[in-house]
Design an enzyme around this catalytic site. Structure first.
Site, PDB file in Angstrom:
ATOM      1  N   PRO A 152      -4.143   7.279  32.949  1.00  0.00           N
ATOM      2  CA  PRO A 152      -4.959   8.199  32.027  1.00  0.00           C
ATOM      3  C   PRO A 152      -5.206   9.243  33.076  1.00  0.00           C
ATOM      4  O   PRO A 152      -5.662  11.348  32.416  1.00  0.00           O
ATOM      5  CB  PRO A 152      -6.464   7.921  31.420  1.00  0.00           C
ATOM      6  CG  PRO A 152      -6.645   6.972  32.379  1.00  0.00           C
ATOM      7  CD  PRO A 152      -5.521   5.766  32.720  1.00  0.00           C
ATOM      8  N   HIS A 154      -9.983  25.797  29.117  1.00  0.00           N
ATOM      9  CA  HIS A 154     -10.705  25.632  30.706  1.00  0.00           C
ATOM     10  C   HIS A 154      -9.091  26.660  31.130  1.00  0.00           C
ATOM     11  O   HIS A 154      -8.194  25.753  31.680  1.00  0.00           O
ATOM     12  CB  HIS A 154     -10.783  24.101  31.120  1.00  0.00           C
ATOM     13  CG  HIS A 154     -12.361  24.054  30.752  1.00  0.00           C
ATOM     14  ND1 HIS A 154     -12.459  22.136  31.508  1.00  0.00           N
ATOM     15  CD2 HIS A 154     -12.978  23.637  29.801  1.00  0.00           C
ATOM     16  CE1 HIS A 154     -13.743  21.989  30.949  1.00  0.00           C
ATOM     17  NE2 HIS A 154     -14.050  23.027  29.484  1.00  0.00           N
ATOM     18  N   LYS A 198      -1.466  12.657  30.410  1.00  0.00           N
ATOM     19  CA  LYS A 198      -0.215  12.942  30.378  1.00  0.00           C
ATOM     20  C   LYS A 198      -0.275  12.659  28.536  1.00  0.00           C
ATOM     21  O   LYS A 198       0.599  13.093  27.848  1.00  0.00           O
ATOM     22  CB  LYS A 198       0.626  12.824  30.817  1.00  0.00           C
ATOM     23  CG  LYS A 198       0.639  14.304  32.072  1.00  0.00           C
ATOM     24  CD  LYS A 198       1.099  15.356  31.182  1.00  0.00           C
ATOM     25  CE  LYS A 198       0.707  15.844  32.836  1.00  0.00           C
ATOM     26  NZ  LYS A 198       0.537  17.288  31.821  1.00  0.00           N
ATOM     27  N   TYR A 225      -0.195  20.167  35.252  1.00  0.00           N
ATOM     28  CA  TYR A 225      -0.594  19.647  34.818  1.00  0.00           C
ATOM     29  C   TYR A 225      -1.196  20.716  33.567  1.00  0.00           C
ATOM     30  O   TYR A 225      -1.828  19.874  32.801  1.00  0.00           O
ATOM     31  CB  TYR A 225      -2.811  19.741  35.215  1.00  0.00           C
ATOM     32  CG  TYR A 225      -4.075  19.570  35.281  1.00  0.00           C
ATOM     33  CD1 TYR A 225      -4.822  18.020  36.003  1.00  0.00           C
ATOM     34  CD2 TYR A 225      -4.380  19.966  34.612  1.00  0.00           C
ATOM     35  CE1 TYR A 225      -5.530  17.609  34.782  1.00  0.00           C
ATOM     36  CE2 TYR A 225      -5.969  19.456  33.702  1.00  0.00           C
ATOM     37  CZ  TYR A 225      -6.599  18.406  34.355  1.00  0.00           C
ATOM     38  OH  TYR A 225      -7.848  17.858  33.553  1.00  0.00           O
ATOM     39  N   TYR A 282     -12.693  15.352  39.355  1.00  0.00           N
ATOM     40  CA  TYR A 282     -12.542  14.461  39.948  1.00  0.00           C
ATOM     41  C   TYR A 282     -12.690  14.034  41.071  1.00  0.00           C
ATOM     42  O   TYR A 282     -12.218  14.922  41.269  1.00  0.00           O
ATOM     43  CB  TYR A 282     -10.781  15.031  39.318  1.00  0.00           C
ATOM     44  CG  TYR A 282      -9.752  15.168  38.197  1.00  0.00           C
ATOM     45  CD1 TYR A 282      -9.841  16.140  37.868  1.00  0.00           C
ATOM     46  CD2 TYR A 282      -8.891  13.743  37.945  1.00  0.00           C
ATOM     47  CE1 TYR A 282      -8.878  16.251  36.752  1.00  0.00           C
ATOM     48  CE2 TYR A 282      -8.399  13.921  36.512  1.00  0.00           C
ATOM     49  CZ  TYR A 282      -8.597  15.001  35.639  1.00  0.00           C
ATOM     50  OH  TYR A 282      -7.833  15.176  34.459  1.00  0.00           O
TER      51      TYR A 282
HETATM   52  P1  FAD Z   1      -1.412   5.296  19.426  1.00  0.00           P
HETATM   53  O1  FAD Z   1      -2.604   7.014  18.752  1.00  0.00           O
HETATM   54  O2  FAD Z   1      -2.390   3.955  20.007  1.00  0.00           O
HETATM   55  O3  FAD Z   1      -1.663   5.331  18.002  1.00  0.00           O
HETATM   56  C1  FAD Z   1      -0.750   3.912  17.324  1.00  0.00           C
HETATM   57  C2  FAD Z   1      -1.129   4.286  15.373  1.00  0.00           C
HETATM   58  O4  FAD Z   1      -0.714   2.648  15.599  1.00  0.00           O
HETATM   59  C3  FAD Z   1      -2.457   3.197  15.572  1.00  0.00           C
HETATM   60  O5  FAD Z   1      -3.485   4.185  14.483  1.00  0.00           O
HETATM   61  C4  FAD Z   1      -2.055   1.666  15.071  1.00  0.00           C
HETATM   62  O6  FAD Z   1      -3.505   1.508  14.674  1.00  0.00           O
HETATM   63  C5  FAD Z   1      -0.616   1.897  14.515  1.00  0.00           C
HETATM   64  N1  FAD Z   1      -0.623   0.194  14.320  1.00  0.00           N
HETATM   65  C6  FAD Z   1       0.049  -0.468  15.817  1.00  0.00           C
HETATM   66  N2  FAD Z   1       0.976  -1.604  14.654  1.00  0.00           N
HETATM   67  C7  FAD Z   1       0.852  -1.495  14.148  1.00  0.00           C
HETATM   68  C8  FAD Z   1       1.599  -1.997  12.911  1.00  0.00           C
HETATM   69  N3  FAD Z   1       2.496  -2.981  12.757  1.00  0.00           N
HETATM   70  N4  FAD Z   1       1.741  -1.203  11.469  1.00  0.00           N
HETATM   71  C9  FAD Z   1       1.105  -0.029  10.787  1.00  0.00           C
HETATM   72  N5  FAD Z   1      -0.396   0.941  12.447  1.00  0.00           N
HETATM   73  C10 FAD Z   1       0.072   0.322  13.406  1.00  0.00           C
HETATM   74  N6  FAD Z   1      -4.461  11.288  26.727  1.00  0.00           N
HETATM   75  C11 FAD Z   1      -4.017  12.506  27.307  1.00  0.00           C
HETATM   76  O7  FAD Z   1      -2.841  13.553  26.591  1.00  0.00           O
HETATM   77  N7  FAD Z   1      -5.385  13.306  27.964  1.00  0.00           N
HETATM   78  C12 FAD Z   1      -6.069  12.686  27.900  1.00  0.00           C
HETATM   79  O8  FAD Z   1      -6.760  12.819  28.355  1.00  0.00           O
HETATM   80  C13 FAD Z   1      -6.198  11.377  27.651  1.00  0.00           C
HETATM   81  N8  FAD Z   1      -7.087  10.291  27.556  1.00  0.00           N
HETATM   82  C14 FAD Z   1      -7.359   9.551  27.371  1.00  0.00           C
HETATM   83  C15 FAD Z   1      -8.112   8.440  28.142  1.00  0.00           C
HETATM   84  C16 FAD Z   1      -8.201   6.768  27.874  1.00  0.00           C
HETATM   85  C17 FAD Z   1      -9.803   5.960  28.316  1.00  0.00           C
HETATM   86  C18 FAD Z   1      -7.082   6.180  27.261  1.00  0.00           C
HETATM   87  C19 FAD Z   1      -7.108   4.731  26.677  1.00  0.00           C
HETATM   88  C20 FAD Z   1      -6.412   7.092  26.591  1.00  0.00           C
HETATM   89  C21 FAD Z   1      -6.285   8.840  27.338  1.00  0.00           C
HETATM   90  N9  FAD Z   1      -5.219   9.422  26.838  1.00  0.00           N
HETATM   91  C22 FAD Z   1      -4.543  10.050  27.036  1.00  0.00           C
HETATM   92  C23 FAD Z   1      -3.240   8.793  26.387  1.00  0.00           C
HETATM   93  C24 FAD Z   1      -3.755   9.022  24.556  1.00  0.00           C
HETATM   94  O9  FAD Z   1      -5.279   8.692  24.220  1.00  0.00           O
HETATM   95  C25 FAD Z   1      -2.434   8.235  23.834  1.00  0.00           C
HETATM   96  O10 FAD Z   1      -1.637   8.923  24.751  1.00  0.00           O
HETATM   97  C26 FAD Z   1      -2.388   8.023  22.868  1.00  0.00           C
HETATM   98  O11 FAD Z   1      -3.247   8.169  21.891  1.00  0.00           O
HETATM   99  C27 FAD Z   1      -0.978   8.218  22.305  1.00  0.00           C
HETATM  100  O12 FAD Z   1      -0.887   8.090  20.928  1.00  0.00           O
HETATM  101  P2  FAD Z   1       0.203   7.816  19.472  1.00  0.00           P
HETATM  102  O13 FAD Z   1      -0.343   8.487  17.719  1.00  0.00           O
HETATM  103  O14 FAD Z   1       1.748   7.233  19.795  1.00  0.00           O
HETATM  104  O15 FAD Z   1      -0.648   6.019  19.726  1.00  0.00           O
HETATM  105  C1  DHB Z   2     -10.102  12.984  30.412  1.00  0.00           C
HETATM  106  C2  DHB Z   2      -9.195  11.960  29.980  1.00  0.00           C
HETATM  107  C3  DHB Z   2      -8.536  12.364  31.097  1.00  0.00           C
HETATM  108  O1  DHB Z   2      -7.490  11.463  31.693  1.00  0.00           O
HETATM  109  C4  DHB Z   2      -8.457  13.936  32.090  1.00  0.00           C
HETATM  110  O2  DHB Z   2      -7.831  12.706  33.476  1.00  0.00           O
HETATM  111  C5  DHB Z   2      -9.064  14.132  31.245  1.00  0.00           C
HETATM  112  C6  DHB Z   2      -9.641  14.585  30.758  1.00  0.00           C
HETATM  113  C7  DHB Z   2     -11.063  13.208  28.346  1.00  0.00           C
HETATM  114  O3  DHB Z   2     -11.036  12.138  28.534  1.00  0.00           O
HETATM  115  O4  DHB Z   2     -11.368  14.341  28.455  1.00  0.00           O
END
Ligand code: FAD
Ligand code: DHB
Length: 398
Positions: free
Chosen positions: A297, A76, A301, A389, A206
């Site tokens: 979210p 995009h 980021k 962004y 948005y």
């Molecule tokens: P996580 O994905 O949380 O992974 C951590 C892992 O550790 C998990 O699998 C968990 O089960 C495991 N764990 C926890 N405790 C233990 C333990 N004690 N022992 C072993 N394993 C354990 N980010 C973006 O960049 N763009 C987006 O568009 C965006 N949209 C989002 C929309 C929503 C609705 C949400 C909720 C989040 C969004 N995010 C977005 C954020 C993004 O999903 C997270 O920042 C990302 O998952 C972080 O990755 P991580 O590997 O740090 O953590």
């Molecule tokens: C998505 C989530 C977001 O928070 C955003 O700003 C843009 C896209 C997504 O889930 O695709």
């Protein structure tokens, strides 16, 4: 009985951060083990992010993880910002000299990473329990866990990476008093749905509406993802599919454009929070991704920050463990926090500009609209949004 072993890096968590770290370390010839308390199927199905910065896609390509993303991801070149019943386009390619973003779901990145790691013979233990990290005041920290068959393990490591998300155990294992937390809670949540219907827009919309924020995004040409601002303590049972579509239609429709609906395959409510823990390191325990910081979210980021952290960490650990050089490890927390705070500000700004604050007065609401008008009429303001962004800091992997 406890089985003892050793590896170079113990990684807690098989989310995007932990899995990419294991992949990058392997590219530099460094061994690791990843322990994860959920099942592989759960990790691959957990619906979360979908939007990648330009630098994130380039990194994934450089390290051999781009094949499916290049075939299936959706590039995009901008977004739409909607308010007062009008939709405005921001053209990122024009504003930033050619930068873009890519829609490619976190679920797909996790699947690609797990497949690549297992094909390379990596150690990933799913469905572990009682994860602990210890001996943190030494240069040989230990990772303890019980595997899915019930056997207790103690792995001696040269370093441990806490990639265990916001509710993990690593952050709280750092010495009391070391970690400072900066935090902000928001008085609303997001209700997110996945629906089997082609996206109604070519790019993300948005929308700031007086009933609350709404976002139209997508996963594939056949699957839409949409979000609605709801009260902070909202319960999902109060939202029938019909009510969700009616509210989305109300907040997103503009003259000459209609929202297409379809079967909802998933719906959930997520709280909104800003949270930064610093430092992100104690001796040889390093935090990365959501374990150290959370953003609301709205700026998309969180995933991008998690992948940027582990790129810096893989470089730092390579210098430390293969070259005996500690400078990059010593600088790790400061290096990451510069990017984290830029994203924290941007996410807070996007969130505050686009949501209806139930406690705001007329002054606050009018300031929001003034800000939106400025961003959609001034090239300087639009460029600020676009460069944040699409990703302000470069992400490199040689
Ligand atoms: P996580 O994905 O949380 O992974 C951590 C892992 O550790 C998990 O699998 C968990 O089960 C495991 N764990 C926890 N405790 C233990 C333990 N004690 N022992 C072993 N394993 C354990 N980010 C973006 O960049 N763009 C987006 O568009 C965006 N949209 C989002 C929309 C929503 C609705 C949400 C909720 C989040 C969004 N995010 C977005 C954020 C993004 O999903 C997270 O920042 C990302 O998952 C972080 O990755 P991580 O590997 O740090 O953590
Ligand atoms: C998505 C989530 C977001 O928070 C955003 O700003 C843009 C896209 C997504 O889930 O695709």
């Amino acid at each position: 009985m406890t089985v003892s072993s050793r590896t170079q890096v113990g990684i807690v968590g098989a989310g995007p951060a932990g899995l990419l770290l294991s992949h990058l370390l392997a590219l530099r010839g460094i061994d690791s083990i990843v322990v994860e308390n959920r099942s592989r199927a759960y990790c691959e199905a957990r619906q979360r992010a979908g939007l990648l910065e330009a630098g994130t896609t380039e990194l994934l390509r450089t390290v051999g993880l781009g094949a499916r993303m290049d075939a299936e991801g959706l590039e995009h070149g901008g977004i739409y910002l909607q308010f007062e019943g009008e939709r405005h386009h921001l053209d990122f390619r024009d504003l930033t000299g050619g930068r873009w973003v890519t829609i490619y779901a976190q679920t797909e990145i996790v699947k690609d990473l797990i497949q690549a790691r297992l094909a390379a013979g990596a150690a990933i233990e799913f469905e572990v329990s009682d994860t602990e990290v210890g001996a943190l005041d030494t240069d040989q920290p230990v990772l303890r866990f019980t595997d899915s068959a019930g056997t207790r393990h103690e792995v001696t490591c040269d370093a441990i990476a806490g990639c265990d998300g916001f509710h993990g155990i690593c952050r709280d294992s750092m010495p009391a008093g070391l970690v400072q937390v900066a935090e902000r809670a928001y008085p609303y949540s997001w209700l997110g749905i996945l629906a089997t219907v082609p996206p109604s827009s070519d790019e993300l919309v948005y929308s700031r509406h007086e009933k609350g924020f709404a976002l139209l995004t997508m996963r594939t040409p056949q699957v839409s993802r949409l979000y609605l601002q709801v009260p902070a303590d909202e319960r999902i049972e109060r939202w029938s599919d019909d009510r969700i579509w009616a509210e989305l239609r109300h907040r997103l429709t503009v003259p000459g454009w209609e929202l297409k609906d379809g079967p909802i395959t998933e719906k959930a409510i997520s709280p909104m929070r800003s949270f930064v823990a610093s430092p992100m390191r104690y001796r040889r325990l390093f935090l990365a991704g959501d374990a150290a910081h959370i953003v609301p979210p709205t700026g998309a980021k969180g995933l991008n920050l998690a992948l940027a952290d582990v790129t810096a960490l893989a470089k730092a650990l390579t210098s430390l463990l293969s070259g005996g050089q500690a400078q990059a490890a010593d600088a790790y927390s400061d290096t990451c926090l510069r990017r984290v705070w830029r994203a924290t500000h941007f996410s807070w700004w996007m969130t505050s500009m686009l949501h209806v604050d139930p406690h705001a007065d007329q002054f606050g609401a009018t300031l929001q609209l003034s800000q939106l008008r400025y961003v959609t009429s001034s090239r300087a303001a639009a460029t600020t949004l676009a460069e944040n962004y699409t990703g302000y800091f470069a992400l490199t992997w040689d």
